[in-house]
Write an enzyme that holds these catalytic residues in place. Structure first.
Site, PDB file in Angstrom:
ATOM      1  N   CYS A  27       4.387 -11.728  27.166  1.00 21.55           N
ATOM      2  CA  CYS A  27       5.516 -12.402  26.522  1.00 21.55           C
ATOM      3  C   CYS A  27       6.704 -11.456  26.640  1.00 21.55           C
ATOM      4  O   CYS A  27       6.756 -10.613  27.520  1.00 21.55           O
ATOM      5  CB  CYS A  27       5.191 -12.761  25.080  1.00 21.55           C
ATOM      6  SG  CYS A  27       4.788 -11.339  24.042  1.00 21.55           S
ATOM      7  N   ALA A  28       7.663 -11.567  25.722  1.00 21.57           N
ATOM      8  CA  ALA A  28       8.874 -10.760  25.831  1.00 21.57           C
ATOM      9  C   ALA A  28       8.610  -9.274  25.643  1.00 21.57           C
ATOM     10  O   ALA A  28       9.293  -8.432  26.223  1.00 21.57           O
ATOM     11  CB  ALA A  28       9.909 -11.236  24.810  1.00 21.57           C
TER      12      ALA A  28
END
Length: 468
Positions: A27-28
Site C-alpha cells: 500500500c502507500a
C-alpha cells in the site's frame, strides 16, 4: 548490489525464505506479505533490517512498514527476486479468513497512534520544563515572580506545550484515515473542524459547562480539544464512509462529491451524535469521581489510581481540570492530583520495564523515551505506543497506580496546585508532604516495574501478540 536489493534479500530470508511467501503486495507505506507459516518469521531480525519502521502480523498478512516511496522500491526488488505478486484486494480476501479480532483491534489502535507518538513525547518534555520553570521556587532564583514573567516568554512556551494537544484530534483523524484506507488529507481537515475556533473550547467548557452551544435546546456542542477516542471514532467512520461514497459516485464527480459528502456527514455525526454522547459520559465520570474522592480507608486511591489511565484512553479526562479547580477553591488543596500522579508514574514504570527488558532495538528506542514522557506527566506515548499495545504492561501499570494511590490516599496527600504531576509535580508538595509524595511515586513505579518485568512482558510475548 543496491541497498534496496540487499534489504529485499534480508527480508525474504527473515520471513522464512521464498518458500514461505505466498504473495507480496504493498500500500502507500507497507509491504504486505502473505506467508504460509507465520511461525517461520523472525520478528526481531525483520525489525533490525535497515529502513524497516515496524512490522506486525495482522489478519493473515505480515505487514512491514517502510514509508511512502521506499515501500515501492522494496516491493519491486522483492518481486524481481522471484516472489509472486498479488493485489492488495486479493490479499484482503485471503486475510479475512485468518486472525484474532481482539488482537487486530489492539494492533490497529497502535498503528494509528505510533506515528504521532514522537510529537507527544516532545510535548511532554516541553510541559515538564515549563512546569519546572514557572514554579515560584524556581522563578525566585532569577529574582522573578509569576506576575512579572515576560508575556512573550509565556506565549513562546504556550506554542511549544499547547499545540500538539490542542490539535490532537486532527493528528488522530489524519492517522485513522491513513490506517483505515481513507484520504489522509480529508482526515486532517475533519480533525481540524473538530477543534475549530468557532466551537467552544473543550477545556473552557470543562471549567464552565454553560459555554457549550445548545442545539435544538438540548444538544450540547463543543470542541474536541485533547480528545482521543471520539477523534479515533470519527476518523474510523470517516474513512469507511469515504470509501463507501467513492464506490457510488460517478468518476467525473468523485473529486467534488466524495470529500464534500464525507466532511459534511462526518462533521454532523461528530458534533450532534459522537460529541453529545461523550459529553454525557463526561458528566457521569465527573459525578462518580467526586463521590469516590470522599470514600475512606484509601479506597478512593485504589479506584482512581487504578482506573484513571483507562479514562485517559477515552479522552474525557480533561473534565478533571474543572474538578481540580473546585477542590482548590473548596479545600485550598488538591488530593486528586496525588492520586492521578501515581497512575501516571506507574504507566511510566511499566514502559521503563519493557524498554530495559526488550532486546528489540526499535522497541527500546520507543519505550524508554515514552517512560520519560510519563515521568514528566504525559502518558499517551507510553500507553498507546507500548503498554496498551502489548496488553499486560498496561494492566500492570494500572495495578501499580492503584498501589501508589492507595498509599497517597491513606496519608492524605494533597497538592497545592494542579496541571503538573510526577517529577514536575514535586513542586506542589514542597512542604511536610514531600517524603510521602516521593514514596507514593516510588511505590507506583516500583510495583508496575516489578510486575511488568516479572510477568507482564517478554520478547516472546511480543512476538505472539504481533503474530496474532
Amino acid at each position: 548490489m543496491s541497498e534496496n536489493r540487499r534489504i529485499a534479500e534480508e527480508l525474504i530470508e527473515a520471513v522464512g525464505g521464498k518458500e514461505n511467501i505466498a504473495s507480496v503486495a504493498h500500500c502507500a507505506t507497507r509491504l504486505r506479505i502473505m506467508v504460509n507459516n507465520k511461525e517461520s518469521i523472525d520478528q526481531q531480525r525483520v525489525e533490525e533490517i535497515d529502513k524497516v519502521k515496524g512490522a506486525f502480523y495482522n489478519s493473515g498478512q505480515y505487514q512491514i512498514i517502510f514509508g511512502t516511496g521506499t515501500v515501492n522500491r522494496i516491493h519491486d526488488e522483492v518481486v524481481q527476486l522471484g516472489v509472486s505478486e498479488s493485489t492488495k484486494g486479493e490479499q484482503k480476501q485471503e486475510a479475512a479468513k485468518q486472525g484474532n479480532n481482539f488482537q487486530r483491534v489492539i494492533r490497529t489502535f497502535g498503528d494509528v497512534f505510533v506515528p504521532i507518538i514522537p510529537v507527544l513525547v516532545a510535548t511532554g518534555l516541553f510541559m515538564g520544563v515549563r512546569g519546572l520553570l514557572m514554579q515560584e521556587q524556581i522563578l525566585s532564583l532569577f529574582g522573578l515572580t509569576a506576575d512579572n514573567v515576560p508575556e512573550n516568554f509565556i506565549l513562546f512556551t504556550q506554542v511549544l506545550t499547547d499545540t500538539a494537544f490542542a490539535f490532537l484530534p486532527a493528528l488522530i483523524a489524519w492517522s485513522a484515515f491513513r490506517v483505515f484506507g481513507g484520504s489522509p488529507v480529508i482526515g486532517i481537515v475533519l480533525g481540524l473542524m473538530l477543534v475549530s475556533p468557532s466551537l467552544p473550547n473543550a477545556w473552557a467548557v470543562a471549567e464552565n459547562p454553560d459555554l457549550a452551544i445548545q442545539f435544538f435546546g438540548f444538544l450540547p456542542v463543543t470542541g474536541y480539544q485533547g480528545s482521543v477516542l471520539p477523534a479515533f471514532i470519527a476518523g474510523f467512520l470517516g474513512a469507511k464512509l469515504e470509501k463507501w461514497i467513492r464506490k457510488r459516485v460517478p468518476e467525473a464527480l468523485d473529486l467534488i462529491l466524495t470529500p464534500f459528502l464525507t466532511l459534511l456527514i462526518m462533521i454532523l455525526l461528530a458534533l450532534f451524535v459522537i460529541g453529545p454522547v461523550f459529553h454525557f459520559i463526561e458528566n457521569i465520570v465527573m459525578s462518580g469521581t467526586q463521590f469516590i474522592l470522599d470514600l475512606p480507608f484509601g479506597i478512593s486511591g485504589l479506584i482512581i489510581g487504578g482506573l484513571h489511565q483507562i479514562v485517559v484512553i477515552t479522552g474525557v479526562h480533561h473534565i478533571f481540570n474543572f474538578l481540580e479547580i473546585q477542590l482548590l477553591e473548596r479545600l485550598s488543596a488538591n488530593p486528586f492530583n496525588a492520586l492521578i500522579t501515581c497512575s501516571i508514574a506507574a504507566q511510566g514504570g511499566a514502559a521503563l520495564a519493557v524498554g530495559l527488558k526488550t532486546k528489540v532495538k526499535k522497541l527500546k528506542a520507543l519505550a524508554l523515551p515514552s517512560s520519560l514522557s510519563a515521568f514528566l506527566g504525559i502518558t499517551e506515548p507510553a500507553i498507546f505506543g507500548v503498554n496498551l499495545r502489548y496488553g499486560k504492561p498496561f494492566i500492570m501499570g494500572l495495578v501499580g497506580g492503584a498501589a501508589g494511590a492507595f498509599f497517597a490516599a491513606l496519608v492524605g496527600l494533597a497538592g497545592t496546585g494542579m496541571a503538573i504531576t510526577v517529577i514536575p509535580g514535586t513542586l506542589l508538595y514542597l512542604n511536610e508532604q514531600i517524603l510521602f509524595y516521593l514514596l507514593a511515586n516510588v511505590i507506583a513505579v516500583g510495583v508496575a516495574f516489578a510486575l511488568t518485568w516479572s510477568f507482564g512482558y517478554s520478547d516472546k510475548m511480543k512476538e505472539e501478540v504481533e503474530k496474532g
